[in-house]
Design an enzyme around this catalytic site. Structure first.
Site, short mmCIF file in Angstrom:
data_model
loop_
_atom_site.label_atom_id
_atom_site.label_comp_id
_atom_site.label_asym_id
_atom_site.label_seq_id
_atom_site.Cartn_x
_atom_site.Cartn_y
_atom_site.Cartn_z
N ASP A 1 -7.69 19.76 -15.15
CA ASP A 1 -8.02 18.41 -15.58
C ASP A 1 -7.58 18.30 -17.05
O ASP A 1 -8.20 18.88 -17.94
CB ASP A 1 -9.52 18.14 -15.42
CG ASP A 1 -9.88 16.68 -15.75
OD1 ASP A 1 -9.23 16.10 -16.64
OD2 ASP A 1 -10.82 16.15 -15.14
N ARG B 1 0.84 -1.21 0.00
CA ARG B 1 0.00 0.00 0.00
C ARG B 1 0.87 1.26 0.00
O ARG B 1 0.45 2.33 -0.41
CB ARG B 1 -0.96 0.00 1.19
CG ARG B 1 -1.84 1.24 1.25
CD ARG B 1 -3.07 1.14 2.16
NE ARG B 1 -2.93 0.29 3.31
CZ ARG B 1 -2.14 0.55 4.35
NH1 ARG B 1 -1.41 1.64 4.38
NH2 ARG B 1 -2.08 -0.29 5.36
N LYS C 1 -8.52 7.23 -20.47
CA LYS C 1 -8.85 7.69 -21.82
C LYS C 1 -7.63 7.51 -22.73
O LYS C 1 -7.10 6.43 -22.78
CB LYS C 1 -9.36 9.13 -21.76
CG LYS C 1 -10.32 9.41 -20.59
CD LYS C 1 -11.66 8.68 -20.72
CE LYS C 1 -12.46 8.65 -19.43
NZ LYS C 1 -12.73 9.93 -18.80
N TYR D 1 -16.34 17.56 -16.51
CA TYR D 1 -16.70 16.17 -16.26
C TYR D 1 -17.75 16.09 -15.13
O TYR D 1 -17.51 16.56 -14.02
CB TYR D 1 -15.44 15.37 -15.90
CG TYR D 1 -15.73 13.91 -15.74
CD1 TYR D 1 -16.15 13.15 -16.82
CD2 TYR D 1 -15.57 13.30 -14.51
CE1 TYR D 1 -16.42 11.80 -16.67
CE2 TYR D 1 -15.84 11.94 -14.36
CZ TYR D 1 -16.26 11.21 -15.44
OH TYR D 1 -16.53 9.87 -15.28
C1 LIG Z 1 -13.23 10.19 -17.43
C2 LIG Z 1 -12.88 11.50 -16.84
C3 LIG Z 1 -12.64 11.65 -15.47
C4 LIG Z 1 -12.81 10.51 -14.50
O1 LIG Z 1 -11.83 9.52 -14.69
P1 LIG Z 1 -12.06 7.98 -14.31
O2 LIG Z 1 -10.75 7.37 -14.71
O3 LIG Z 1 -13.22 7.48 -15.12
O4 LIG Z 1 -12.31 7.91 -12.85
C5 LIG Z 1 -12.27 12.90 -15.01
N1 LIG Z 1 -12.16 13.96 -15.83
C6 LIG Z 1 -12.40 13.85 -17.15
C7 LIG Z 1 -12.27 15.06 -18.02
C8 LIG Z 1 -12.78 12.63 -17.70
O5 LIG Z 1 -13.03 12.53 -19.01
#
Ligand SMILES: *Cc1c(COP(=O)(O)O)cnc(C)c1O
Length: 370
Positions: A170, A48, A195, A100
């Site tokens: 982000d 961890r 992504k 998001y």
């Molecule tokens: C998908 C996404 C998230 C969340 O990410 P996860 O890996 O699904 O938890 C956060 N911000 C944006 C812009 C996203 O497209």
């Protein structure tokens, strides 16, 4: 030879980032280390707390982001950890009203009740001293998901810093190859690597990068204490996927550009957006701060039924949420509660041949116009 700025180019960096110096008989990229406890006496003692597979990926993504990276088991885990480390009762958080949707839900449902003041601001602003006044953290998302709006990062960072706030971006849609928030004035870059970064639609993952070593240490501490840690195998899969990010983004952007020119002016298509297009309202700002554009575009079809007819007629475009993978996918965002028109779709151009993809999309669209 590295380039004049001391860094490799994008393709080289993706292939080599985070790999150890070559050792005869060892693989190019070391396999995942699965230990829970380790034999005591060295850096790693419990799974961890630390893992060499995490560190290799953190070195790789940190090199691309130009900061210290901490990995998390999802993008949401990364956003959650960042908020828990930086924010407490009485703090003001500014976050995008059009970003998001789960980040908004997390803040509304889990942070606001703890006594946080939350201000939701559209990505395009208005960015005034008033909206950032007293803020502890300004979270931006540019390009935003799903609207693909863009904000002027250096300008908003300057405004937020003048108010004493930290700035986090982000950077999921752009990836570290598309945009380096830390070089554009932000303090923190946070992303879902689910992504394009991992890119193969088979792993959920996230990270936070910052130039601030102490903040990176606190994020790792938070990961250890909360116990929300990424699995070594998933970490290794992300590292493996990262090796082709440069190639995949190039094909995805080529496909997005081809689709945008085929769809512009099409009778069934309105509100076509792709920051890479010179005709896009976000293009001027995007071109100033982004290094390259990816494969995510959005547009509107006349109705829910039209989206369904399009999907039924297409042989290549798959209905799926998420984006940035090898496959071209389409996501009608209103079904997930985004405050957008019913027929608005986010289209993620995959790595298919441009000619095949454009031909398939145009023939599926032809079923809508009769
Ligand atoms: C998908 C996404 C998230 C969340 O990410 P996860 O890996 O699904 O938890 C956060 N911000 C944006 C812009 C996203 O497209």
């Amino acid at each position: 030879m590295k380039r004049a700025d001391g860094y490799w180019g994008d393709g080289t960096a993706c292939v080599h980032a985070g790999s150890a110096r070559p050792v005869a008989g060892q693989p190019f990229l070391a396999g995942p280390v699965f230990a829970a406890p380790y034999h005591l006496g060295a850096e790693d003692f419990y799974g961890r707390q630390g893992n060499p597979t995490w560190r290799a990926l953190e070195q790789a993504i940190g090199a691309l982001d130009r900061g210290h990276c901490t990995v998390f088991p999802s993008g949401m885990a990364a956003i959650g950890a960042l908020c828990r480390v930086l924010l407490g009762a009485g703090d003001v958080l500014v976050l995008p009203s059009d970003g998001y949707f789960l980040a908004r839900r997390f803040v509304r449902e889990q942070l606001a009740p703890l006594g946080l003041e939350v201000r939701e601001v559209p990505t395009t602003g208005p960015w005034t001293a008033e909206v950032v006044r007293g803020a502890r953290l300004v979270l931006l998302e540019t390009p935003s998901n799903p609207g693909l709006d863009v904000c002027d990062l250096p300008a908003v960072a300057e405004l937020a810093h003048a108010a004493g706030a930290l700035v986090a971006v982000d950077n999921t849609t752009a990836t570290p190859l598309g945009q380096r928030p830390l070089e554009l004035g932000a303090d923190i870059s946070v992303a879902s690597d689910t992504k394009a970064l991992a890119g193969h639609s088979d792993v959920v993952y996230g990270h936070v990068s910052t130039a601030d070593e102490d903040l990176a240490r606190r994020l790792r501490e938070e990961r250890t204490l909360s116990g929300a840690i990424p699995g070594p195998f998933e970490t290794w899969m992300v590292h493996r996927g990262l090796g082709t990010l440069d190639l995949r983004l190039a094909r995805q952007a080529e496909n997005a550009a081809a689709l945008v020119s085929a769809l512009r002016g099409h009778p069934a298509v309105t509100n076509l957006r792709w920051p890479g297009s010179p005709e896009d309202p976000a293009h001027e700002v995007a071109a100033r701060q982004m290094r390259r554009f990816g494969g995510v575009l959005s547009f509107e079809l006349p109705s829910v039924a039209a989206v369904e007819r399009f999907l039924a007629a297409s042989g290549l475009v798959l209905p799926a949420t998420s984006f940035g993978g090898l496959h071209s996918t389409l996501d009608r965002r209103a079904q997930f509660g985004d405050p957008v028109p019913e027929g608005l779709v986010r289209f993620s151009a995959g790595c298919e041949d441009s000619h095949d993809l454009v031909t398939d999309v145009l023939s599926a669209l032809a079923t809508l116009t009769g």
